[in-house]
Design a protein around this motif. Structure first.
Motif, PDB file in Angstrom:
ATOM      1  N   GLU A  28      11.238   3.977   4.538  1.00 25.57           N
ATOM      2  CA  GLU A  28      11.693   2.597   4.285  1.00 25.57           C
ATOM      3  C   GLU A  28      11.691   2.302   2.697  1.00 25.57           C
ATOM      4  OE1 GLU A  28      13.292   0.572   6.128  1.00 25.57           O
ATOM      5  OE2 GLU A  28      13.313   1.907   7.666  1.00 25.57           O
ATOM      6  N   ILE A  29      12.341   1.367   2.059  1.00 20.61           N
ATOM      7  CA  ILE A  29      12.126   0.992   1.144  1.00 20.61           C
ATOM      8  C   ILE A  29      11.139  -0.140   0.961  1.00 20.61           C
ATOM      9  CG2 ILE A  29      13.276  -0.432  -1.031  1.00 20.61           C
ATOM     10  CD1 ILE A  29      15.947   0.962  -0.136  1.00 20.61           C
ATOM     11  N   THR A  30       9.913   0.070   0.266  1.00 20.22           N
ATOM     12  CA  THR A  30       9.067  -0.789   0.358  1.00 20.22           C
ATOM     13  C   THR A  30       8.289  -1.217  -1.134  1.00 20.22           C
ATOM     14  OG1 THR A  30       7.379   0.813  -0.079  1.00 20.22           O
ATOM     15  CG2 THR A  30       7.812   0.474   2.452  1.00 20.22           C
ATOM     16  N   ASP A  31       7.303  -2.120  -1.068  1.00 23.80           N
ATOM     17  CA  ASP A  31       6.841  -2.510  -2.508  1.00 23.80           C
ATOM     18  C   ASP A  31       5.934  -1.282  -2.986  1.00 23.80           C
ATOM     19  OD1 ASP A  31       7.856  -4.968  -2.115  1.00 23.80           O
ATOM     20  OD2 ASP A  31       5.671  -5.888  -1.716  1.00 23.80           O
ATOM     21  N   GLU A  32       5.960  -0.369  -2.449  1.00 25.04           N
ATOM     22  CA  GLU A  32       5.055   0.852  -2.648  1.00 25.04           C
ATOM     23  C   GLU A  32       6.029   1.706  -3.521  1.00 25.04           C
ATOM     24  OE1 GLU A  32       2.161   4.545  -1.185  1.00 25.04           O
ATOM     25  OE2 GLU A  32       3.102   2.801   0.389  1.00 25.04           O
ATOM     26  N   ASN A  33       7.355   1.770  -3.323  1.00 24.01           N
ATOM     27  CA  ASN A  33       8.277   2.651  -3.943  1.00 24.01           C
ATOM     28  C   ASN A  33       9.641   2.070  -4.718  1.00 24.01           C
ATOM     29  OD1 ASN A  33      10.240   1.815  -1.794  1.00 24.01           O
ATOM     30  ND2 ASN A  33       9.322   3.539  -0.533  1.00 24.01           N
ATOM     31  N   LYS A  34       9.728   0.866  -4.434  1.00 24.37           N
ATOM     32  CA  LYS A  34      11.137   0.060  -4.860  1.00 24.37           C
ATOM     33  C   LYS A  34      10.805   0.122  -6.499  1.00 24.37           C
ATOM     34  CE  LYS A  34      10.174  -4.723  -4.486  1.00 24.37           C
ATOM     35  NZ  LYS A  34      10.534  -5.852  -3.816  1.00 24.37           N
ATOM     36  N   ASP A  35       9.980   0.097  -7.195  1.00 30.73           N
ATOM     37  CA  ASP A  35       9.983   0.009  -8.457  1.00 30.73           C
ATOM     38  C   ASP A  35      10.490   1.354  -9.191  1.00 30.73           C
ATOM     39  OD1 ASP A  35       7.647   1.125  -8.948  1.00 30.73           O
ATOM     40  OD2 ASP A  35       6.538  -0.580  -9.652  1.00 30.73           O
ATOM     41  N   LEU A  36      10.555   2.280  -8.364  1.00 29.17           N
ATOM     42  CA  LEU A  36      11.041   3.634  -9.281  1.00 29.17           C
ATOM     43  C   LEU A  36      12.364   3.478  -9.826  1.00 29.17           C
ATOM     44  CD1 LEU A  36      10.033   6.317  -9.388  1.00 29.17           C
ATOM     45  CD2 LEU A  36      11.580   6.906  -7.225  1.00 29.17           C
ATOM     46  N   VAL A  37      13.131   2.690  -9.396  1.00 29.95           N
ATOM     47  CA  VAL A  37      14.317   2.670  -9.821  1.00 29.95           C
ATOM     48  C   VAL A  37      14.330   2.020 -11.335  1.00 29.95           C
ATOM     49  CG1 VAL A  37      16.766   1.745  -9.734  1.00 29.95           C
ATOM     50  CG2 VAL A  37      15.580   2.299  -7.778  1.00 29.95           C
ATOM     51  N   THR A  38      13.573   1.024 -11.163  1.00 30.10           N
ATOM     52  CA  THR A  38      13.311   0.268 -12.346  1.00 30.10           C
ATOM     53  C   THR A  38      12.654   1.205 -13.575  1.00 30.10           C
ATOM     54  OG1 THR A  38      12.852  -1.638 -11.290  1.00 30.10           O
ATOM     55  CG2 THR A  38      12.223  -1.939 -13.512  1.00 30.10           C
ATOM     56  N   GLU A  39      11.709   1.772 -13.087  1.00 29.86           N
ATOM     57  CA  GLU A  39      11.127   3.115 -13.983  1.00 29.86           C
ATOM     58  C   GLU A  39      11.966   3.821 -14.704  1.00 29.86           C
ATOM     59  OE1 GLU A  39       7.554   2.657 -14.915  1.00 29.86           O
ATOM     60  OE2 GLU A  39       8.428   4.063 -16.365  1.00 29.86           O
TER      61      GLU A  39
END
Lengths: 135, 171
Positions: free
Chosen positions: B100-111
């Motif tokens: 699932e898309i979670t707070d743990e992984n979703k900022d990867l796109v931003t990074e």
């Protein structure tokens, strides 16, 4: 090269970037990490660890809220306890003026994103050589 | 589904030559960042100008960044991922299996977008003499691709082994 049990402080405001750094460090065999989401928290954890037995290497992002990686570096270098602590700055910027500023502040090495595990290894080896040579 | 604000824009403040150069740098920087940071093969598909007949890409997670040059020229960079493509990439890059898309992984796109922007800044300065101001990427809480108003926009499909994702350049 640093011992694989080296305790490494990883500071980055992005959770996933800390994950990427830790994954690459794990690939190189490292297992002991302390995480911080900004320079302020990194400083607090560094001080706490100093009392408990020590962070032996810092990998810090440059652009972070509250306290930037550069300000964190300056704080570290102004404290006699951490003058010899290997400190690598990681940033998406590769401007010469930034690199010069980081060198003046006492950075051990500088990593530009994106980076591979191999690049990280080379920087760590260079940092270790520099650190060992300055002892 | 049509994205209502993906209308033809021909009011770019950039000359065609500058637009072409920025687009080239965006594509090259995206390929470079994904290749280096994820160690995955990546390819680029056919680039199309954004018009209101574009079918909306299959994307559910976005990051965008506004860029300003010292001359005042504005641009927007945007990455859009489908859930499946994103979860495959995140699992690969972070070494943890995500369902699932979670707070743990979703900022990867931003990074990733932040890294692309960093590489673009260097390339634009070296190749085009552009100096661009610092800007902070933000995760866009939207479910449609939103080009920057009053600009020309292009849609760039990229392909990873986990599926496709899109880049949107508005200038």
């Amino acid at each position: 090269m640093f011992d694989k049990t080296t305790k490494i402080l990883v500071a980055d405001d992005m959770l996933t970037m800390r994950g990427i750094i830790k994954k690459n460090l794990s690939t190189l065999g490292f297992t002991s990490f302390v995480e911080a989401k900004d320079g302020q928290e990194a400083w607090e954890k560094l001080e706490k660890a100093a009392a408990e037995g020590a962070v032996q290497l810092v990998l810090s992002d440059w652009n972070m809220p509250n306290m930037s990686g550069l300000d964190f570096l300056k704080k570290v270098r102004s404290d006699d306890r951490f003058k010899g602590l290997p400190f690598l700055l990681i940033t998406a910027e590769s401007e010469q003026s930034q690199i010069v500023e980081a060198i003046k502040a006492g950075v051990t090495h500088y990593i530009v994103k994106p980076f591979t595990a191999e690049t990280l290894k080379e920087k760590l080896e260079a940092a270790h050589a520099k650190f060992s040579g300055s002892k | 589904m049509q994205t209502p604000d993906m209308k033809p824009k021909n009011t770019s403040s950039a000359s065609p030559e500058i637009f072409k150069m920025v687009a080239k740098v965006f594509v090259e920087s995206t390929l470079y960042v994904f290749k280096i940071q994820s160690n995955l093969d990546i390819s680029v598909g056919s680039i199309s100008k954004v018009v209101d007949t574009n079918p909306a890409p299959d994307a559910s997670l976005f990051a965008k960044i506004l860029v300003k040059s010292e001359s005042g020229m504005e641009a927007q960079l945007l990455l859009g991922f489908s859930k499946d493509t994103f979860l495959g990439l995140a699992s690969h890059v972070l070494g943890t299996e995500f369902s699932e898309i979670t707070d743990e992984n979703k900022d990867l796109v931003t990074e990733f977008l932040n890294m692309i922007y960093g590489v673009m800044k260097s390339k634009l300065k070296d190749e085009g003499g552009f100096a661009v101001k610092m800007a902070i990427p933000e995760v866009a809480g939207v479910e449609v691709l939103s080009p920057l108003p009053n600009t020309t926009s292009i849609l760039i499909p990229f392909k990873l082994q986990y599926g496709e994702f899109v880049g949107l350049l508005s200038l």
